[in-house]
Design a protein around this motif. Structure first.
Motif, PDB file in Angstrom:
ATOM      1  N   ALA A   1      -8.744 -24.376  -6.792  1.00 17.48           N
ATOM      2  CA  ALA A   1      -9.983 -24.426  -7.577  1.00 17.48           C
ATOM      3  C   ALA A   1     -10.790 -25.680  -7.240  1.00 17.48           C
ATOM      4  N   GLN A   2     -10.100 -26.763  -6.965  1.00 15.84           N
ATOM      5  CA  GLN A   2     -10.796 -28.010  -6.633  1.00 15.84           C
ATOM      6  C   GLN A   2     -11.223 -28.079  -5.176  1.00 15.84           C
ATOM      7  N   SER A   3     -10.392 -27.550  -4.267  1.00 16.59           N
ATOM      8  CA  SER A   3     -10.686 -27.685  -2.833  1.00 16.59           C
ATOM      9  C   SER A   3     -11.521 -26.547  -2.273  1.00 16.59           C
ATOM     10  N   ASP A   4     -11.451 -25.370  -2.890  1.00 16.42           N
ATOM     11  CA  ASP A   4     -12.104 -24.155  -2.392  1.00 16.42           C
ATOM     12  C   ASP A   4     -11.588 -23.769  -1.005  1.00 16.42           C
ATOM     13  N   CYS A   5     -10.304 -24.068  -0.738  1.00 14.63           N
ATOM     14  CA  CYS A   5      -9.675 -23.754   0.543  1.00 14.63           C
ATOM     15  C   CYS A   5      -8.540 -22.760   0.331  1.00 14.63           C
ATOM     16  N   VAL A   6      -8.517 -21.718   1.146  1.00 14.77           N
ATOM     17  CA  VAL A   6      -7.478 -20.699   1.036  1.00 14.77           C
ATOM     18  C   VAL A   6      -6.090 -21.279   1.319  1.00 14.77           C
ATOM     19  N   GLU A   7      -6.019 -22.338   2.100  1.00 13.94           N
ATOM     20  CA  GLU A   7      -4.733 -22.969   2.395  1.00 13.94           C
ATOM     21  C   GLU A   7      -4.077 -23.569   1.148  1.00 13.94           C
ATOM     22  N   ASP A   8      -4.853 -23.772   0.095  1.00 10.27           N
ATOM     23  CA  ASP A   8      -4.342 -24.371  -1.130  1.00 10.27           C
ATOM     24  C   ASP A   8      -3.973 -23.341  -2.196  1.00 10.27           C
ATOM     25  N   THR A   9      -3.877 -22.088  -1.788  1.00  6.88           N
ATOM     26  CA  THR A   9      -3.534 -21.051  -2.758  1.00  6.88           C
ATOM     27  C   THR A   9      -2.559 -20.054  -2.141  1.00  6.88           C
ATOM     28  N   ASN A  10      -2.135 -19.106  -2.933  1.00 11.00           N
ATOM     29  CA  ASN A  10      -1.329 -17.984  -2.448  1.00 11.00           C
ATOM     30  C   ASN A  10      -2.305 -16.863  -2.098  1.00 11.00           C
ATOM     31  N   SER A  11      -2.397 -16.542  -0.844  1.00 13.02           N
ATOM     32  CA  SER A  11      -3.333 -15.518  -0.387  1.00 13.02           C
ATOM     33  C   SER A  11      -2.879 -14.131  -0.840  1.00 13.02           C
ATOM     34  N   TYR A  12      -3.709 -13.456  -1.623  1.00 12.95           N
ATOM     35  CA  TYR A  12      -3.335 -12.101  -2.047  1.00 12.95           C
ATOM     36  C   TYR A  12      -3.271 -11.168  -0.853  1.00 12.95           C
ATOM     37  N   SER A  13      -4.041 -11.456   0.191  1.00 13.50           N
ATOM     38  CA  SER A  13      -3.976 -10.655   1.409  1.00 13.50           C
ATOM     39  C   SER A  13      -2.611 -10.815   2.077  1.00 13.50           C
ATOM     40  N   ALA A  14      -2.131 -12.038   2.177  1.00  7.80           N
ATOM     41  CA  ALA A  14      -0.820 -12.288   2.777  1.00  7.80           C
ATOM     42  C   ALA A  14       0.292 -11.653   1.942  1.00  7.80           C
ATOM     43  N   ILE A  15       0.174 -11.729   0.627  1.00  3.70           N
ATOM     44  CA  ILE A  15       1.169 -11.123  -0.256  1.00  3.70           C
ATOM     45  C   ILE A  15       1.179  -9.603  -0.079  1.00  3.70           C
ATOM     46  N   ALA A  16      -0.001  -8.992  -0.058  1.00  2.00           N
ATOM     47  CA  ALA A  16      -0.099  -7.536   0.115  1.00  2.00           C
ATOM     48  C   ALA A  16       0.492  -7.106   1.458  1.00  2.00           C
ATOM     49  N   LYS A  17       0.188  -7.832   2.515  1.00  2.00           N
ATOM     50  CA  LYS A  17       0.740  -7.503   3.843  1.00  2.00           C
ATOM     51  C   LYS A  17       2.257  -7.614   3.851  1.00  2.00           C
ATOM     52  N   ARG A  18       2.787  -8.639   3.191  1.00  2.00           N
ATOM     53  CA  ARG A  18       4.243  -8.819   3.146  1.00  2.00           C
ATOM     54  C   ARG A  18       4.909  -7.663   2.406  1.00  2.00           C
ATOM     55  N   ILE A  19       4.314  -7.257   1.282  1.00  2.00           N
ATOM     56  CA  ILE A  19       4.862  -6.136   0.512  1.00  2.00           C
ATOM     57  C   ILE A  19       4.867  -4.865   1.349  1.00  2.00           C
ATOM     58  N   LYS A  20       3.744  -4.560   2.006  1.00  2.00           N
ATOM     59  CA  LYS A  20       3.664  -3.342   2.819  1.00  2.00           C
ATOM     60  C   LYS A  20       4.689  -3.357   3.948  1.00  2.00           C
ATOM     61  N   LYS A  21       4.912  -4.522   4.543  1.00  2.00           N
ATOM     62  CA  LYS A  21       5.900  -4.654   5.622  1.00  2.00           C
ATOM     63  C   LYS A  21       7.306  -4.386   5.080  1.00  2.00           C
ATOM     64  N   ILE A  22       7.644  -4.975   3.947  1.00  2.00           N
ATOM     65  CA  ILE A  22       8.965  -4.753   3.345  1.00  2.00           C
ATOM     66  C   ILE A  22       9.171  -3.272   3.055  1.00  2.00           C
ATOM     67  N   VAL A  23       8.185  -2.650   2.433  1.00  2.00           N
ATOM     68  CA  VAL A  23       8.311  -1.241   2.051  1.00  2.00           C
ATOM     69  C   VAL A  23       8.478  -0.357   3.284  1.00  2.00           C
ATOM     70  N   SER A  24       7.715  -0.630   4.326  1.00  2.00           N
ATOM     71  CA  SER A  24       7.778   0.221   5.517  1.00  2.00           C
ATOM     72  C   SER A  24       9.065   0.034   6.312  1.00  2.00           C
ATOM     73  N   GLU A  25       9.689  -1.143   6.213  1.00  2.00           N
ATOM     74  CA  GLU A  25      10.866  -1.447   7.033  1.00  2.00           C
ATOM     75  C   GLU A  25      12.202  -1.222   6.329  1.00  2.00           C
ATOM     76  N   THR A  26      12.174  -0.856   5.063  1.00  2.00           N
ATOM     77  CA  THR A  26      13.430  -0.688   4.325  1.00  2.00           C
ATOM     78  C   THR A  26      13.573   0.753   3.838  1.00  2.00           C
ATOM     79  N   ARG A  27      14.796   1.113   3.526  1.00  2.00           N
ATOM     80  CA  ARG A  27      15.099   2.430   2.951  1.00  2.00           C
ATOM     81  C   ARG A  27      16.033   2.217   1.774  1.00  2.00           C
ATOM     82  N   TYR A  28      15.569   2.607   0.620  1.00  2.00           N
ATOM     83  CA  TYR A  28      16.361   2.478  -0.600  1.00  2.00           C
ATOM     84  C   TYR A  28      16.433   3.822  -1.304  1.00  2.00           C
ATOM     85  N   HIS A  29      17.443   3.962  -2.138  1.00  2.00           N
ATOM     86  CA  HIS A  29      17.528   5.134  -3.002  1.00  2.00           C
ATOM     87  C   HIS A  29      16.670   4.923  -4.250  1.00  2.00           C
ATOM     88  N   LEU A  30      16.670   3.698  -4.778  1.00  2.00           N
ATOM     89  CA  LEU A  30      16.036   3.422  -6.067  1.00  2.00           C
ATOM     90  C   LEU A  30      14.852   2.464  -5.963  1.00  2.00           C
TER      91      LEU A  30
END
Length: 120
Positions: A42-71
């Motif tokens: 909020a103070q710096s206005d730099c994406v490096e100072d936050t958790n990127s929702y884009s990076a989080i979304a990409k990580r989730i999609k990668k996990i889901v596509s690369e794993t196989r679970y029953h539940l």
């Protein structure tokens, strides 16, 4: 504390109790509510100072596509662990839903909330 939101992220999964369900890719809808501290960003206005929702979304999609679970519960636990390990998050609520999986329903799914210390 502050909240990061991701709503209805579509991810392709091979998941299900029965083999015929796991053999066909299906769309999951994933919602994340993550608690973090946004003060630096909020103070710096730099994406490096936050958790990127884009990076989080990409990580989730990668996990889901690369794993196989029953539940969904096992998949959610795996995603939570990876997110806490990769990003500076204090608490996460994740909801994973399967659209039109059960007759006469729009969605079925699960929701889990965990704190970072649950995975340390």
């Amino acid at each position: 504390m502050d909240t990061l939101l991701i709503t209805d992220l579509e991810a392709i999964a091979h998941i299900g109790v029965k083999e015929d369900e796991r053999s066909v890719p299906q769309i999951l809808l994933i919602n994340v509510k993550a608690i973090a501290d946004f003060n630096n960003a909020a103070q710096s206005d730099c994406v490096e100072d936050t958790n990127s929702y884009s990076a989080i979304a990409k990580r989730i999609k990668k996990i889901v596509s690369e794993t196989r679970y029953h539940l969904l519960e096992a998949l959610a636990h795996h995603i939570l662990g990876e997110l806490f390990q990769t990003f500076d998050l204090k608490e996460i609520t994740i909801r994973i839903e399967k659209p039109h999986r059960l007759a006469n329903t729009r969605l079925v799914g699960i929701e889990m909330t965990r704190k970072a210390e649950d995975f340390s």
